[in-house]
Design a protein around this motif. Structure first.
Motif, PDB file in Angstrom:
ATOM      1  N   SER A  41     -11.678   0.569  -0.259  1.00  0.00           N
ATOM      2  CA  SER A  41     -12.537   0.205   0.742  1.00  0.00           C
ATOM      3  C   SER A  41     -14.053   0.744   0.197  1.00  0.00           C
ATOM      4  N   ILE A  76       0.827  -1.189  -0.159  1.00  0.00           N
ATOM      5  CA  ILE A  76       0.042   0.026   0.018  1.00  0.00           C
ATOM      6  C   ILE A  76       0.776   1.319   0.122  1.00  0.00           C
ATOM      7  N   GLU A  77       1.970   1.176   0.714  1.00  0.00           N
ATOM      8  CA  GLU A  77       2.825   2.344   0.797  1.00  0.00           C
ATOM      9  C   GLU A  77       3.378   2.798  -0.482  1.00  0.00           C
ATOM     10  N   CYS A 134      -5.200   5.896   0.172  1.00  0.00           N
ATOM     11  CA  CYS A 134      -5.088   4.792  -0.784  1.00  0.00           C
ATOM     12  C   CYS A 134      -5.967   3.660  -0.148  1.00  0.00           C
ATOM     13  N   SER A 135      -5.841   3.146   1.032  1.00  0.00           N
ATOM     14  CA  SER A 135      -6.711   2.154   1.555  1.00  0.00           C
ATOM     15  C   SER A 135      -8.255   2.495   1.635  1.00  0.00           C
ATOM     16  N   LYS A 136      -8.488   3.743   1.839  1.00  0.00           N
ATOM     17  CA  LYS A 136      -9.925   4.164   1.861  1.00  0.00           C
ATOM     18  C   LYS A 136     -10.398   4.035   0.393  1.00  0.00           C
ATOM     19  N   PRO A 191      -1.083   6.858   2.279  1.00  0.00           N
ATOM     20  CA  PRO A 191      -1.353   5.501   2.441  1.00  0.00           C
ATOM     21  C   PRO A 191      -2.701   5.156   3.047  1.00  0.00           C
ATOM     22  N   THR A 192      -3.188   6.109   3.841  1.00  0.00           N
ATOM     23  CA  THR A 192      -4.484   5.877   4.540  1.00  0.00           C
ATOM     24  C   THR A 192      -5.597   6.212   3.426  1.00  0.00           C
TER      25      THR A 192
END
Length: 186
Positions: A186, A167-168, A181-183, A178-179
């Motif tokens: 999802s 992810i990073e 990117c995760s969102k 990265p946060t």
């Protein structure tokens, strides 16, 4: 500051623009409450609706307070032009007229409230509380940007599925956190 715009971003504050052709309305709104304390940053004030429209298309504010009756573009026409451009802030209509037809049309176009001028402190605080509860809008322009960024990331993953992807590294490649990117996933 009339007929201009502040460059202040206000951090996490709700970014707000005032559009009214009457200078006293701007003075009144400035003195009525402490906007910063309420969580709002006034990023622009305008007396001319066409200048305001250009600014709004560039700055994508969260909230717009707009007079229903102005020379150039009326408040109703202003809302329509924003929507055509994919700019969808929360809109509060200000008016010196208590006419049902104006209110009905404004609400049909998605305005959150129709407030008579001069707006009382109590009414303004109630509107601001409602805006804080609703949260920031997502403009169509922003949604398209998110869509294209996510599509580019998925294409990259498809091309590199055999590699070890983190992810990073993906976030760094697409210049996002990265946060975030995760969102997106999802």
């Amino acid at each position: 500051m009339l007929d201009g715009a502040s460059e202040e971003r206000g951090g996490e504050k709700i970014r707000t623009v005032w559009i009214d052709d009457e200078p006293w309305t701007h003075v009144y709104l400035t003195q009525l409450i402490d906007w910063e304390k309420q969580g709002f940053a006034v990023i622009g004030t305008f007396q001319k609706s066409f200048e305001a429209l250009d600014f709004v298309k560039q700055s994508l504010p969260d909230v717009i307070f707009v007079d229903i009756s102005m020379p150039g573009l009326s408040g109703i026409e202003f809302i329509r032009k924003m929507q055509e451009a994919g700019v969808l802030p929360h809109v509060i209509i200000l008016s010196g007229f208590a006419e049902f037809e104006y209110a009905q049309e404004a609400l049909r176009l998605g305005a959150l409230d129709y407030c008579l001028k001069p707006i009382s402190e109590e009414k303004l605080l109630s509107v601001l509380a409602q805006l804080r509860e609703i949260g920031k809008p997502v403009h169509k322009i922003e949604a398209l940007q998110i869509h294209y960024k996510l599509k580019a990331m998925l294409d990259y993953i498809d091309r590199h599925y055999g590699e070890r992807l983190m992810i990073e590294a993906l976030a760094e490649r697409f210049e996002i956190s990265p946060t975030y990117c995760s969102k997106l996933f999802s």
